[in-house]
Design an enzyme around this catalytic site. Structure first.
Site, PDB file in Angstrom:
ATOM      1  N   ASP A   1       0.836   3.481   2.437  1.00 51.97           N
ATOM      2  CA  ASP A   1       0.650   3.980   3.789  1.00 51.97           C
ATOM      3  C   ASP A   1      -0.605   4.860   3.780  1.00 51.97           C
ATOM      4  O   ASP A   1      -1.611   4.457   3.203  1.00 51.97           O
ATOM      5  CB  ASP A   1       1.900   4.702   4.289  1.00 51.97           C
ATOM      6  CG  ASP A   1       2.001   4.716   5.812  1.00 51.97           C
ATOM      7  OD1 ASP A   1       1.693   3.685   6.425  1.00 51.97           O
ATOM      8  OD2 ASP A   1       2.375   5.750   6.379  1.00 51.97           O
TER       9      ASP A   1
ATOM     10  N   ASP B   1       0.850  -1.188   0.000  1.00 51.39           N
ATOM     11  CA  ASP B   1       0.000   0.000   0.000  1.00 51.39           C
ATOM     12  C   ASP B   1       0.889   1.243   0.000  1.00 51.39           C
ATOM     13  O   ASP B   1       2.111   1.156   0.089  1.00 51.39           O
ATOM     14  CB  ASP B   1      -0.889   0.005   1.257  1.00 51.39           C
ATOM     15  CG  ASP B   1      -0.047  -0.079   2.527  1.00 51.39           C
ATOM     16  OD1 ASP B   1       0.430   0.964   2.988  1.00 51.39           O
ATOM     17  OD2 ASP B   1       0.146  -1.204   3.051  1.00 51.39           O
TER      18      ASP B   1
END
Length: 315
Positions: A232, A230
């Protein structure tokens, strides 16, 4: 990992085991709780001076190389990053003759060019943890290992070469970068994420710094395959990180990670690469051995025996 564990002695092979007889350790993180394709696999339970490891250790072979696999959070993901028994894990691996460790870990990206489903082999750390023992030493014995280059450059280069050769089209392996290690278990705030970006960090995770510090003291070469799940929470054009997102991307990366580890193991078997990490304590032990309390000496004997001589069984 369904076989019945057997019992191993806590000391394993001699701490001075030569590299041509050494084993490879694989530490599996979130989403990687077993190592596929191990030949002659069996489970071993190791008692350590630092308590029980996260799980039974899985021993087997990849080609000509003996491999020891350990799920750092336990096979059922029972330990938070703060609760992982890092010292017990590393002591157990070293006691079984492990001299190289490949860590497979989920991370969030802190930079635009490091995209979800990419992988990164970091070369630096920043530590933002605050609840973890970071040393085997203390209680009457002092050792100062060098940590300027916390990952083994030789092992990291080998891992990156393999990963780069196996990455599918549209995905990238990044060589080098700083791994920000946070305490967890909650993910970052947006302010924290932006701060770490301003420091130039490449990825963020919750475990590897602690392992790398202890691996250096245990004279084990350590490298990380960081699997990006991802962005973050800093990236405004992408959804904030969630457990569902992490798990979905981990599953997408799992098969590739297994393949990379298998090919890397074959190269380690062929090269048996020596590392400065394998001599990290040579000039690091500060306390005269005759001044170290006996109980402390027993705990660290696995690491100090090549320099101080092994304790006799009756000591």
């Amino acid at each position: 990992m369904s076989s019945t564990p057997s019992t191993a002695t806590s000391t394993g092979p001699s701490p001075g085991i030569p590299l041509h007889e050494a084993r490879l350790g694989v530490l599996g993180g979130s989403g990687l709780y077993a190592m596929e394709g191990l030949e002659d696999g069996r489970e071993v339970v190791v008692d350590t001076p630092y308590g029980q490891p996260s799980d039974a250790l899985r021993l087997g072979r990849i080609g000509e190389l003996e491999v020891v696999f350990l799920a750092r959070h336990g096979r059922h993901h029972s330990y938070t990053p703060s609760e992982v028994p890092y010292r017990a894990n590393l002591w157990a691996l070293r006691s079984l003759g492990v001299r190289w460790i490949l860590s497979v870990s989920a991370v969030g990206s802190l930079q635009e060019q490091v995209r979800p489903l990419d992988m990164l082999v970091p070369d630096q750390f920043i530590d933002r943890t605050h609840q973890r023992p970071l040393s085997f030493f203390g209680n009457g014995v002092v050792a100062h290992v060098t940590a300027a280059d916390p990952f083994c450059p030789t092992l990291s280069r080998l891992l990156a070469d393999v990963g780069e050769s196996l990455m599918p089209a549209g995905r990238q392996l990044h060589r080098g970068g700083t791994y920000l290690c946070m305490e967890g278990p909650a993910f970052s705030t947006r302010a924290e994420s932006e701060l770490y970006r301003s420091w130039g960090c490449g990825v963020i995770g919750m475990t590897n710094h602690t392992e790398a510090r202890l691996a250096r003291e245990a004279e084990i070469a350590y490298a990380t395959l960081a699997m990006v799940t991802d962005y973050d929470c800093w990236h405004q054009d992408h959804a904030a990180v969630s457990v569902e997102m992490v798990i979905d991307n981990l599953r997408a990366n799992a098969d590739l990670a297994q393949q990379i580890i298998r090919v890397a193991a074959e190269r380690i078997a062929a090269q048996r690469p020596a590392s400065g990490s394998h001599r990290a304590l040579r000039h690091a032990l500060m306390t005269p051995k005759d001044q170290v309390p006996l109980e402390t000496r027993r705990r660290v004997d696995l690491f100090t025996a090549p320099y101080w001589g092994a304790l006799a069984e009756h000591d």
